[in-house]
Design an enzyme around this catalytic site. Sequence first.
Site, PDB file in Angstrom:
ATOM      1  N   ASP A 103       0.856  -1.178   0.000  1.00 37.50           N
ATOM      2  CA  ASP A 103       0.000   0.000   0.000  1.00 37.50           C
ATOM      3  C   ASP A 103       0.896   1.234   0.000  1.00 37.50           C
ATOM      4  O   ASP A 103       2.114   1.138  -0.190  1.00 37.50           O
ATOM      5  CB  ASP A 103      -0.947  -0.014   1.194  1.00 37.50           C
ATOM      6  CG  ASP A 103      -0.206  -0.024   2.526  1.00 37.50           C
ATOM      7  OD1 ASP A 103       1.002   0.341   2.570  1.00 37.50           O
ATOM      8  OD2 ASP A 103      -0.819  -0.391   3.533  1.00 37.50           O
ATOM      9  N   GLY A 104       0.310   2.385   0.188  1.00 38.36           N
ATOM     10  CA  GLY A 104       1.052   3.633   0.070  1.00 38.36           C
ATOM     11  C   GLY A 104       2.099   3.843   1.152  1.00 38.36           C
ATOM     12  O   GLY A 104       2.933   4.746   1.055  1.00 38.36           O
TER      13      GLY A 104
END
Lengths: 145, 145, 145, 145
Positions: C18-19
């Site tokens: 994810d980010g």
Amino acid sequence: MDDNITTIELRVRGYHLDGYGHVNHARYLEFLEEGRWDYFDHHAALMDQLRDGQIAFVVVNLNIDYRAAAVAGDDLVVETQLAEVGSRSAKMVQEIRRRSDQQRVCRAVLTFVLLNVAENSAMTIEGSLRESLSALVAAQKSQSA
Amino acid sequence: MDDNITTIELRVRGYHLDGYGHVNHARYLEFLEEGRWDYFDHHAALMDQLRDGQIAFVVVNLNIDYRAAAVAGDDLVVETQLAEVGSRSAKMVQEIRRRSDQQRVCRAVLTFVLLNVAENSAMTIEGSLRESLSALVAAQKSQSA
Amino acid sequence: MDDNITTIELRVRGYHLDGYGHVNHARYLEFLEEGRWDYFDHHAALMDQLRDGQIAFVVVNLNIDYRAAAVAGDDLVVETQLAEVGSRSAKMVQEIRRRSDQQRVCRAVLTFVLLNVAENSAMTIEGSLRESLSALVAAQKSQSA
Amino acid sequence: MDDNITTIELRVRGYHLDGYGHVNHARYLEFLEEGRWDYFDHHAALMDQLRDGQIAFVVVNLNIDYRAAAVAGDDLVVETQLAEVGSRSAKMVQEIRRRSDQQRVCRAVLTFVLLNVAENSAMTIEGSLRESLSALVAAQKSQSA
């Protein structure tokens, strides 16, 4: 509306399903995550306390009951609230229901700890952050009384 | 084995499918991405030239033909190769085939540019990097001759 | 090797993250599902008892502890076993560890019920299916003794 | 509003990103698919012609240009339209733009064929279905004139 319980709506699409025609297990976690992001969008002041990047909430446990299988075309409501704030952890409760008949699809309890990012260690939840969080829980409780 | 064409194998599972019982469109892109990561694992020297983080390959176009639908239990082979190196862009070609009958499932052409990360602008592909890349293409061509 | 504990290995890739640069929560559920499919591949006789499609195992609860965050390049081992068979439900336990240092990444307990597909109701786990399942648990227990 | 161009909006979240902090390639395909489902929701009469399940539209080619990388917090607009109807195939064009500055994020052209499901063969697009589809394209053209 009580801002302490936020809701989002979404429609089940073909790409949410698995080979059995049901929403895939992993996909529910994305629906729940979308609900939490929306919750944080609604509590910008709370988030500002984390935005300096020195502290972060980290999920340490997820406990999810699957009650019914959502299928293509179902309109789902994802409800998110802060349920409990302890000295070192907090719990969020999320439910996904089908809008048409209010059938509960799943219910999840997520346990977070507060992380000191630089030291990579759990922190005590205290001070103004604890007050902000507790207010959200308290408001929810009085509502259900 | 010619190291210029790398292959990975994977088995189609229930969570790869959509509501029609076919592998979902978006999922094929993950299969292809897995193939490219594996390709880069096999060309560590090439990757070292990018690892200082000042330059990066960025996908600017993906053109994918879907030939047949993969279903649960299919064993798929993802084949990856560098197909062309121009002055400012390069192309990779990837194919996914079903192992049992060699049925082609899809074929993708990806166009990359070389990005100067600091300046966020496309760079000319030249010097030792161009040589490294061209060698991979040349070897592939002689193989198919 | 004890066939009652199956393991798969996979490498963390950019599209798993994810980010924050960590493997996304939802993605771990896919890793676990991949582990269960592999488990069932190794127990074909058991699966044959379900393949007529009249009965199916359905997940009713997932309880997952996240211990550490996996990052790009980590080689993960997903371990799957049947942990308990009751009269109306069974539990599988799965762990994901990082291969290099055996760090536990997460541990999940999944509770299944046996579903009569035609009647859409939970069934008692009995007869030859119960015997097959219990044998898998028993073998595991004696191993750890 | 011209119903022949439909738009949906969505906000980029952490679980949409890859390890570089950009929306992952495969995720854009889900955004586009969401746009197409919404388009079909807006053209129920058209869909009714397919709902008997004997014919279906199947994607045979996707050509997507990536122009800019979307990041967390971006509000994206996905625009969907039918661009062309031939005797055996049709094309949809979709664009994703960032709402704040109208920056184009990506543009996709999808080619569909009409499938006779029972015979698993491509069909000629003709009769009332062709008329319905052509009307959607024609209206779009006059709008841009």
